[in-house]
Design a protein around this motif. Structure first.
Motif, PDB file in Angstrom:
ATOM      1  N   TRP A 353     -91.144  12.205 -30.094  1.00 49.00           N
ATOM      2  CA  TRP A 353     -92.286  13.094 -30.267  1.00 49.00           C
ATOM      3  C   TRP A 353     -91.870  14.557 -30.176  1.00 49.00           C
ATOM      4  O   TRP A 353     -91.403  15.126 -31.141  1.00 49.00           O
ATOM      5  N   HIS A 354     -92.016  15.175 -29.017  1.00 49.50           N
ATOM      6  CA  HIS A 354     -91.664  16.586 -28.876  1.00 49.50           C
ATOM      7  C   HIS A 354     -90.156  16.753 -28.808  1.00 49.50           C
ATOM      8  O   HIS A 354     -89.450  16.002 -28.124  1.00 49.50           O
ATOM      9  N   SER A 355     -89.648  17.768 -29.499  1.00 54.98           N
ATOM     10  CA  SER A 355     -88.230  18.110 -29.413  1.00 54.98           C
ATOM     11  C   SER A 355     -88.108  19.612 -29.209  1.00 54.98           C
ATOM     12  O   SER A 355     -88.931  20.389 -29.697  1.00 54.98           O
ATOM     13  N   GLU A 356     -87.058  20.020 -28.480  1.00 55.46           N
ATOM     14  CA  GLU A 356     -86.918  21.434 -28.126  1.00 55.46           C
ATOM     15  C   GLU A 356     -85.457  21.767 -27.828  1.00 55.46           C
ATOM     16  O   GLU A 356     -84.801  21.055 -27.068  1.00 55.46           O
ATOM     17  N   PHE A 357     -84.962  22.835 -28.460  1.00 53.47           N
ATOM     18  CA  PHE A 357     -83.625  23.337 -28.193  1.00 53.47           C
ATOM     19  C   PHE A 357     -83.677  24.371 -27.073  1.00 53.47           C
ATOM     20  O   PHE A 357     -84.362  25.387 -27.187  1.00 53.47           O
ATOM     21  N   GLN A 358     -82.961  24.123 -25.989  1.00 53.90           N
ATOM     22  CA  GLN A 358     -82.832  25.066 -24.878  1.00 53.90           C
ATOM     23  C   GLN A 358     -81.491  24.804 -24.195  1.00 53.90           C
ATOM     24  O   GLN A 358     -80.907  23.722 -24.351  1.00 53.90           O
ATOM     25  N   ASP A 359     -81.026  25.774 -23.425  1.00 50.49           N
ATOM     26  CA  ASP A 359     -79.779  25.617 -22.671  1.00 50.49           C
ATOM     27  C   ASP A 359     -80.132  25.327 -21.214  1.00 50.49           C
ATOM     28  O   ASP A 359     -80.409  26.228 -20.427  1.00 50.49           O
ATOM     29  N   VAL A 360     -80.125  24.043 -20.840  1.00 57.10           N
ATOM     30  CA  VAL A 360     -80.595  23.655 -19.514  1.00 57.10           C
ATOM     31  C   VAL A 360     -79.558  23.858 -18.418  1.00 57.10           C
ATOM     32  O   VAL A 360     -79.913  23.901 -17.236  1.00 57.10           O
ATOM     33  N   ASN A 361     -78.274  23.964 -18.778  1.00 60.19           N
ATOM     34  CA  ASN A 361     -77.247  24.165 -17.758  1.00 60.19           C
ATOM     35  C   ASN A 361     -76.571  25.531 -17.868  1.00 60.19           C
ATOM     36  O   ASN A 361     -75.596  25.802 -17.159  1.00 60.19           O
ATOM     37  N   PHE A 365     -73.959  26.673 -24.491  1.00 57.07           N
ATOM     38  CA  PHE A 365     -74.071  25.713 -25.584  1.00 57.07           C
ATOM     39  C   PHE A 365     -75.479  25.129 -25.562  1.00 57.07           C
ATOM     40  O   PHE A 365     -75.910  24.573 -24.548  1.00 57.07           O
ATOM     41  N   ILE A 366     -76.187  25.255 -26.678  1.00 60.44           N
ATOM     42  CA  ILE A 366     -77.587  24.852 -26.725  1.00 60.44           C
ATOM     43  C   ILE A 366     -77.715  23.344 -26.550  1.00 60.44           C
ATOM     44  O   ILE A 366     -76.880  22.566 -27.024  1.00 60.44           O
ATOM     45  N   ASP A 367     -78.751  22.919 -25.835  1.00 60.44           N
ATOM     46  CA  ASP A 367     -79.020  21.508 -25.584  1.00 60.44           C
ATOM     47  C   ASP A 367     -80.304  21.111 -26.308  1.00 60.44           C
ATOM     48  O   ASP A 367     -81.030  21.958 -26.837  1.00 60.44           O
ATOM     49  N   LEU A 368     -80.594  19.824 -26.325  1.00 57.83           N
ATOM     50  CA  LEU A 368     -81.777  19.311 -27.037  1.00 57.83           C
ATOM     51  C   LEU A 368     -82.499  18.285 -26.180  1.00 57.83           C
ATOM     52  O   LEU A 368     -81.907  17.279 -25.776  1.00 57.83           O
ATOM     53  N   PHE A 369     -83.776  18.548 -25.906  1.00 58.58           N
ATOM     54  CA  PHE A 369     -84.619  17.582 -25.198  1.00 58.58           C
ATOM     55  C   PHE A 369     -85.539  16.910 -26.209  1.00 58.58           C
ATOM     56  O   PHE A 369     -86.114  17.574 -27.084  1.00 58.58           O
ATOM     57  N   VAL A 370     -85.705  15.583 -26.074  1.00 60.94           N
ATOM     58  CA  VAL A 370     -86.597  14.822 -26.948  1.00 60.94           C
ATOM     59  C   VAL A 370     -87.448  13.902 -26.082  1.00 60.94           C
ATOM     60  O   VAL A 370     -86.911  13.063 -25.343  1.00 60.94           O
ATOM     61  N   THR A 504     -87.653  34.410 -23.640  1.00 59.05           N
ATOM     62  CA  THR A 504     -86.719  33.620 -24.436  1.00 59.05           C
ATOM     63  C   THR A 504     -85.407  33.551 -23.673  1.00 59.05           C
ATOM     64  O   THR A 504     -84.793  34.564 -23.357  1.00 59.05           O
ATOM     65  N   HIS A 505     -84.982  32.342 -23.382  1.00 55.99           N
ATOM     66  CA  HIS A 505     -83.877  32.087 -22.459  1.00 55.99           C
ATOM     67  C   HIS A 505     -82.577  31.827 -23.216  1.00 55.99           C
ATOM     68  O   HIS A 505     -82.555  31.087 -24.205  1.00 55.99           O
ATOM     69  N   PHE A 506     -81.485  32.419 -22.736  1.00 60.20           N
ATOM     70  CA  PHE A 506     -80.154  32.165 -23.276  1.00 60.20           C
ATOM     71  C   PHE A 506     -79.195  31.891 -22.112  1.00 60.20           C
ATOM     72  O   PHE A 506     -79.142  32.665 -21.159  1.00 60.20           O
ATOM     73  N   GLY A 507     -78.439  30.801 -22.202  1.00 60.91           N
ATOM     74  CA  GLY A 507     -77.349  30.576 -21.272  1.00 60.91           C
ATOM     75  C   GLY A 507     -76.123  31.357 -21.726  1.00 60.91           C
ATOM     76  O   GLY A 507     -75.848  31.450 -22.925  1.00 60.91           O
ATOM     77  N   LEU A 508     -75.375  31.910 -20.766  1.00 63.74           N
ATOM     78  CA  LEU A 508     -74.223  32.748 -21.086  1.00 63.74           C
ATOM     79  C   LEU A 508     -72.902  32.159 -20.619  1.00 63.74           C
ATOM     80  O   LEU A 508     -71.848  32.766 -20.844  1.00 63.74           O
TER      81      LEU A 508
END
Length: 554
Positions: A353-361, A365-370, A504-508
């Motif tokens: 259903w829902h999908s979202e690109f974010q950097d959780v750690n 490197f961008i991550d993907l939650f589904v 808007t969040h960015f991991g560095l």
């Protein structure tokens, strides 16, 4: 070698050492130029649903088996993300974020007839009138309602004031953009099944609608039918070819159409919307389209598109540049096909259903939650269908980490959002479940609930401009760290029945600072700005520097 040559050699070497040391010191001093090269493991998430005071169930009959969205936005101006969750046949719920900075999550339910609406499928935050107070587009089985934000998390119905015809439809998708210099946004309203004269759902797909502002700017004009309709469940305005024009991507549920497909509408200011066809290079795609997520994964400046579905999901990239909308699928190559449950023992196809690109750690490197879950009781699809948390790797692939992270959920997941609810620089997770209670997880990084631990550095950015489009929807944010440039388009839409507006969040990764710039919605590119890691910054159009923002004291 003569003594003179030896002395000269020593002097040259010493000089080179000084230069090298200077370069090394500069590199250290600009830790921000350190290119992320190492992917980090899964962060730890702690379930704080009950302790945080969140108690919301998305309920109802088959009319509500799709939808179940959550809107995340700041409704009282304190910088913390508040949440508005669909309730299906029950009332929707607005929760104010009262979490202490860096502490356990805490929310307060705010009851009000304006927001406690029933038959809500989902909602999207948007500042429609440009007054700096976030409004809500509430999608319902019945009338779509626009709620005007009054500040302090209060809202009022605004359909009549804005001349908006909310109709009577089965609505589960939404997107918005600003065309040209218009004082109001252009809205896309995504309809699912057609309703008959009595208001009951049929098994035919309804046309979706494009709603543009009146020429005199006094409100919205009559809706324009987006015909044919193929049961839309997610839509997104995006500048997919970086032309400055934002076209409308729609993903549709093939369960109810025969000859249809996903769609891409060309939406140019002053022109009627037009479907892209095979003559334009558009390739027909038939999937059980549930949600859209967009991000520039390849670093070429153009957004890739993740489409959630039943069974195989899709990850599309432009085949040969922006000349035509021809996409190829790279989901299998990148490791995001996620066609079956990765754990739990059920081997039938998944339902995403829902999908979202974010950097959780925060490793850069961008991550993907589904989010995943059976429609209800479809026997051909997995009943035990956990969420995916796919961690991005340096080679562009993704690896599953939902179990290690602690966000396994075997309920029927629907809408979700990754957001920093306690402003500690780590993205937390909220998820709405069908016929079950919503879930809320706090990201504690490498630590635990008592002692969270940062994993990588981060930056959170909020661009603003004067005029009606205050949140700069349609802008692109670029963050440069060493040899890596991360790009994200600011959009309203996508996901499944809900979205976010705010930081808007960015991991560095290991970088101590970064360079940031904004390409504004009209194409003007702002200057590069040096920013220090681990802070919130605001970028105002016309300013030469980003301004640090300090979270309120707890």
């Amino acid at each position: 070698m003569s003594r003179r040559k030896v002395v000269g050699f020593i002097v040259v070497v010493a000089a080179l050492c000084v230069v090298g040391a200077t370069v090394f010191v500069v590199a250290l001093g600009r830790s921000g130029v350190t290119t992320p090269t190492t992917a980090l493991g899964a962060p730890h998430f702690v379930d704080e649903t009950s302790a945080a005071g969140v108690a919301q169930t998305y309920s109802g009959d088959s009319r509500f088996s799709v939808g179940g969205g959550v809107a995340v936005f700041d409704c009282n101006g304190d910088g913390k993300p508040d949440i508005y969750m669909a309730g299906g046949s029950g009332p929707a719920a607005l929760y104010r974020d009262d979490s202490p900075v860096g502490g356990a999550l805490k929310f307060t339910r705010l009851q009000d007839p304006a927001t406690d609406l029933t038959n809500v499928e989902g909602a999207y935050p948007i500042d429609i009138d440009g007054d700096g107070k976030v409004d809500l587009a509430v999608l319902r089985f019945g009338e779509t309602i626009l709620l005007r934000g009054l500040g302090d998390c209060r809202f009022q119905r605004a359909n009549e004031a804005w001349s908006f015809d909310g109709g009577n439809a089965y609505t589960a998708a939404f997107s918005a953009t600003w065309e040209g210099s218009s004082g109001l946004p252009t809205l896309a309203i995504g309809h699912y099944l057609r309703l008959d004269a009595s208001g009951a759902q049929t098994l035919d797909c309804a046309d979706s609608q494009l709603v543009r502002p009146k020429a005199d700017g006094t409100g919205f004009g009559p809706p324009i039918a987006l015909t044919p309709g193929y049961c839309t469940l997610s839509m997104l305005f995006s500048d997919w070819d970086r032309s400055g024009r934002r076209d409308l991507r729609m993903t549709n549920d093939r369960n109810y159409y025969v000859d249809g497909s996903d769609q891409l509408w060309r939406v140019a200011p002053g022109e009627q919307p037009r479907l892209y066809t095979d003559a334009d290079g558009w390739v027909s795609l038939q999937i059980f389209g549930m949600g859209i997520a967009s991000y520039d994964l390849t670093g070429d400046g153009y957004p890739e598109v993740f489409l959630s579905s039943q069974g195989d999901n899709r990850l599309q990239t432009l085949t040969s540049g922006p000349g035509q909308p021809t996409y190829r699928d790279i989901a299998l190559k990148r490791g995001v096909l996620a066609a079956q449950p990765f754990t739990g023992g059920d081997v039938r196809p998944s339902t995403a259903w829902h999908s979202e690109f974010q950097d959780v750690n925060n490793d850069g490197f961008i991550d993907l939650f589904v989010s995943k879950g059976n429609v209800n009781a479809e026997p051909d699809f997995a009943q035990k269908d956990p969420n995916n948390l796919l961690l991005g790797q340096p080679d562009g692939t993704f690896k599953e980490a939902a179990d290690a992270a602690g966000v396994l959920n075997y309920a029927r997941g629907r809408g979700a959002a990754l957001a920093d609810f306690n402003l500690d620089g780590m993205l937390d997770l909220v998820e709405v479940n069908y016929l079950d209670g919503a879930k809320l997880w706090r990201n504690v990084g490498s630590g635990d609930a008592a002692k969270p631990g940062q994993m990588g550095n981060w930056i959170a950015i909020r661009p603003t401009e004067t005029g009606p489009n205050r949140d700069a929807i349609g802008a692109w944010i670029e963050v440069q760290v060493g040899h890596t440039t991360m790009r994200r388009e600011l959009t309203i839409g996508g996901g499944h029945a809900g979205g976010q507006l705010g930081w808007t969040h960015f991991g560095l990764g290991p970088a101590g600072n970064a360079r940031v710039r904004v390409q504004w919605p009209d194409g003007e590119v702002g200057p590069w700005m040096q920013v220090t890691a681990n802070q919130f910054v605001e970028i105002t159009r016309g300013s030469a520097e980003a301004q640090p923002w300090t979270p309120p004291k707890s």
